[in-house]
Design an enzyme around this catalytic site. Structure first.
Site, PDB file in Angstrom:
ATOM      1  CB  THR A 140      -0.906  -0.013   1.255  1.00  0.00           C
ATOM      2  OG1 THR A 140      -1.444   1.286   1.469  1.00  0.00           O
ATOM      3  CG2 THR A 140      -0.118  -0.372   2.517  1.00  0.00           C
ATOM      4  CG  ASP A 141      -1.121   5.037  -0.907  1.00  0.00           C
ATOM      5  OD1 ASP A 141      -1.681   4.358  -0.027  1.00  0.00           O
ATOM      6  OD2 ASP A 141      -1.687   5.994  -1.489  1.00  0.00           O
ATOM      7  CD  GLU A 142      -3.384   3.378   4.397  1.00  0.00           C
ATOM      8  OE1 GLU A 142      -3.238   3.392   5.628  1.00  0.00           O
ATOM      9  OE2 GLU A 142      -4.450   3.099   3.825  1.00  0.00           O
ATOM     10  CE1 TYR A 165      -3.232  -2.693   5.745  1.00  0.00           C
ATOM     11  CE2 TYR A 165      -3.246  -0.348   5.243  1.00  0.00           C
ATOM     12  CZ  TYR A 165      -3.267  -1.662   4.825  1.00  0.00           C
ATOM     13  OH  TYR A 165      -3.320  -1.958   3.476  1.00  0.00           O
ATOM     14  CE  LYS A 169       0.114  -4.636   2.923  1.00  0.00           C
ATOM     15  NZ  LYS A 169      -0.280  -5.985   2.398  1.00  0.00           N
TER      16      LYS A 169
HETATM   17  P1  NAD Z   1      -9.559  -7.273   2.312  1.00  0.00           P
HETATM   18  O1  NAD Z   1      -9.517  -6.980   3.778  1.00  0.00           O
HETATM   19  O2  NAD Z   1     -10.811  -6.964   1.548  1.00  0.00           O
HETATM   20  O3  NAD Z   1      -9.225  -8.816   2.066  1.00  0.00           O
HETATM   21  C1  NAD Z   1      -8.223  -9.492   2.735  1.00  0.00           C
HETATM   22  C2  NAD Z   1      -8.419 -10.984   2.559  1.00  0.00           C
HETATM   23  O4  NAD Z   1      -7.349 -11.645   3.250  1.00  0.00           O
HETATM   24  C3  NAD Z   1      -9.732 -11.502   3.136  1.00  0.00           C
HETATM   25  O5  NAD Z   1     -10.368 -12.355   2.200  1.00  0.00           O
HETATM   26  C4  NAD Z   1      -9.298 -12.287   4.379  1.00  0.00           C
HETATM   27  O6  NAD Z   1     -10.150 -13.390   4.678  1.00  0.00           O
HETATM   28  C5  NAD Z   1      -7.889 -12.729   3.985  1.00  0.00           C
HETATM   29  N1  NAD Z   1      -7.029 -12.997   5.150  1.00  0.00           N
HETATM   30  C6  NAD Z   1      -6.862 -12.211   6.244  1.00  0.00           C
HETATM   31  N2  NAD Z   1      -6.021 -12.802   7.109  1.00  0.00           N
HETATM   32  C7  NAD Z   1      -5.630 -13.975   6.538  1.00  0.00           C
HETATM   33  C8  NAD Z   1      -4.756 -15.019   6.932  1.00  0.00           C
HETATM   34  N3  NAD Z   1      -4.114 -14.987   8.117  1.00  0.00           N
HETATM   35  N4  NAD Z   1      -4.584 -16.071   6.092  1.00  0.00           N
HETATM   36  C9  NAD Z   1      -5.230 -16.126   4.905  1.00  0.00           C
HETATM   37  N5  NAD Z   1      -6.080 -15.167   4.488  1.00  0.00           N
HETATM   38  C10 NAD Z   1      -6.278 -14.109   5.294  1.00  0.00           C
HETATM   39  O7  NAD Z   1      -8.299  -6.517   1.685  1.00  0.00           O
HETATM   40  P2  NAD Z   1      -8.133  -5.845   0.254  1.00  0.00           P
HETATM   41  O8  NAD Z   1      -8.670  -4.461   0.311  1.00  0.00           O
HETATM   42  O9  NAD Z   1      -8.608  -6.773  -0.801  1.00  0.00           O
HETATM   43  O10 NAD Z   1      -6.548  -5.735   0.177  1.00  0.00           O
HETATM   44  C11 NAD Z   1      -5.742  -6.767  -0.403  1.00  0.00           C
HETATM   45  C12 NAD Z   1      -4.288  -6.378  -0.319  1.00  0.00           C
HETATM   46  O11 NAD Z   1      -4.084  -5.134  -0.991  1.00  0.00           O
HETATM   47  C13 NAD Z   1      -3.795  -6.160   1.109  1.00  0.00           C
HETATM   48  O12 NAD Z   1      -2.493  -6.673   1.208  1.00  0.00           O
HETATM   49  C14 NAD Z   1      -3.798  -4.645   1.286  1.00  0.00           C
HETATM   50  O13 NAD Z   1      -2.826  -4.244   2.207  1.00  0.00           O
HETATM   51  C15 NAD Z   1      -3.469  -4.193  -0.121  1.00  0.00           C
HETATM   52  N6  NAD Z   1      -3.977  -2.863  -0.501  1.00  0.00           N
HETATM   53  C16 NAD Z   1      -5.300  -2.537  -0.376  1.00  0.00           C
HETATM   54  C17 NAD Z   1      -5.739  -1.286  -0.788  1.00  0.00           C
HETATM   55  C18 NAD Z   1      -7.203  -0.912  -0.719  1.00  0.00           C
HETATM   56  O14 NAD Z   1      -7.543   0.241  -1.023  1.00  0.00           O
HETATM   57  N7  NAD Z   1      -8.110  -1.805  -0.368  1.00  0.00           N
HETATM   58  C19 NAD Z   1      -4.842  -0.354  -1.312  1.00  0.00           C
HETATM   59  C20 NAD Z   1      -3.490  -0.735  -1.437  1.00  0.00           C
HETATM   60  C21 NAD Z   1      -3.077  -1.981  -1.033  1.00  0.00           C
END
Ligand code: NAD
Length: 341
Positions: A140-142, A165, A169
């Site tokens: 993430t950009d965070e 968080y 990351k």
């Molecule tokens: P989300 O919270 O919607 O989904 C996360 C998934 O991971 C869920 O299905 C959950 O069941 C699974 N999970 C959690 N803990 C687990 C574990 N211990 N073992 C196996 N599975 C597990 O998240 P998202 O928004 O889809 O984000 C996905 C990735 O992208 C993350 O790594 C996040 O940091 C990154 N990201 C998200 C955003 C955003 O805007 N949503 C932006 C940049 C980066």
């Protein structure tokens, strides 16, 4: 030729569940092995459209469970990883940081360490059959902290995570970096800005705005609503991941962002304007906007410079906020249709 088996983690969540149908359809030569713990954030219904494919396999399990991860690598002969799984909600990380360290740091360590031992003989020496095996870490950009009124995050911006968080990351990114530097592993990292689109969990900003508006409830906006995020339509993120996974340079980091900086107030205003047209009520949905106490340590502004991804790999966002938000609202109107009855 055999199909290649790729392990994808966290794909029952928001971004992963948008990525899998896109990737499954585009690459007929891949089998996708999906590992997800189905925490509160994961929902198998997000993947219904993939279940009929013989190249899609779902396993419910924890990325921290080393025995399970080792079993999956050998059972499916995994030769690529795209790692989405994480605890992802900043508010939850403030209330309960422990699980963020567990999943985001220990879980990432478990995955990359198992991959290292499965693919390589020793540092900088890949086994013959895994020469092209790659580990793609989604971040993430965070991790870069917060910006003032000007400037953009680039790939060389120093890390300065502010929430539990983003700290978890950032830690996971550092582990990936170390496995590249120390063991010569073929890794790539993508750091993306705020995503929006179908299948996002109800707790996040845009679904919260739409749901509360439709219910006629107050629409909660943190602080003065002037925090700025750089919004990217989720499928554009998926296309960026696809490019980096296939042609990104080993050991490199790529920022992905939409050049769509918006304050939370602009977001809520836009959504209310669209809803006012689509489902008019006596008063505008904007009347429901309610300011609530700000999130602790709330970062003021994030904005991504995606020049590297654009220039080196030819990525370009297909949606801008105006087009992406309409698609998103349409998807949630279908999801929340029972509220409208
Ligand atoms: P989300 O919270 O919607 O989904 C996360 C998934 O991971 C869920 O299905 C959950 O069941 C699974 N999970 C959690 N803990 C687990 C574990 N211990 N073992 C196996 N599975 C597990 O998240 P998202 O928004 O889809 O984000 C996905 C990735 O992208 C993350 O790594 C996040 O940091 C990154 N990201 C998200 C955003 C955003 O805007 N949503 C932006 C940049 C980066």
């Amino acid at each position: 030729m055999h199909n290649k088996n790729i392990l994808l983690t966290g794909t029952a969540g928001f971004i992963g569940s948008n990525f899998v149908p896109y990737f499954l359809d585009k690459y007929q030569e891949y089998n996708l092995i999906n590992l997800d713990l189905l925490t509160y954030a994961g929902n198998l219904e997000n993947l219904t459209e993939c279940e009929k494919s013989s190249r899609f396999k779902f396993i419910k399990g924890d990325i921290c469970n080393r025995e399970l991860v080792e079993f999956i690598f050998s059972e499916y002969d995994i030769s690529g990883v795209i790692h989405f799984a994480a605890e992802s909600h900043v508010d939850n990380s403030i209330k309960n940081p422990g699980v963020f360290v567990q999943t985001n740091v220990n879980g990432t360590f478990t995955l990359i360490d198992v991959a290292y031992k499965y693919w390589m003989n020793k540092p900088f020496d890949y086994k013959e059959e895994y020469q092209n095996a790659r580990f793609h870490h989604i971040s993430t950009d965070e991790v870069y902290g917060t910006l003032g009124e000007t400037g953009l995050f680039t790939e060389i911006t120093p890390y300065a995570p502010n929430s539990p968080y983003s700290a978890s990351k950032a830690s996971s990114d550092m582990l990936i970096r170390a496995y590249n530097e120390t063991y010569g592993m073929n890794t790539v990292i993508t750091n993306c800005s705020n995503n929006y689109g179908p299948k996002q969990h109800d707790e996040k900003l845009i679904p919260t705005i739409i749901r509360n508006a439709l219910k006629g409830n107050p629409i909660p906006i943190y602080g003065d609503g002037k925090n700025i995020r750089d919004w990217l339509y989720v499928l554009d993120h998926c296309k960026g991941i696809d490019l980096v996974y296939h042609i990104g340079k080993t050991g490199d980091v790529y920022n992905i962002g939409g050049r769509n900086e918006k304050t939370n107030l602009q977001i809520v205003d836009k959504i209310c304007t669209i809803l006012d047209k689509k489902i008019p009520k006596e008063t505008s949905y904007k009347e429901l906007i309610t300011f609530v106490k700000d999130r602790a340590g709330h970062d003021r502004r994030y904005a991504i410079d995606a020049t590297k991804l654009e220039n080196e790999l030819g990525w370009k966002a297909d949606e801008n906020f105006e087009t992406g938000i309409v698609k998103t609202i349409e998807w949630y109107l279908e999801k929340y249709k029972s509220i409208l009855k």
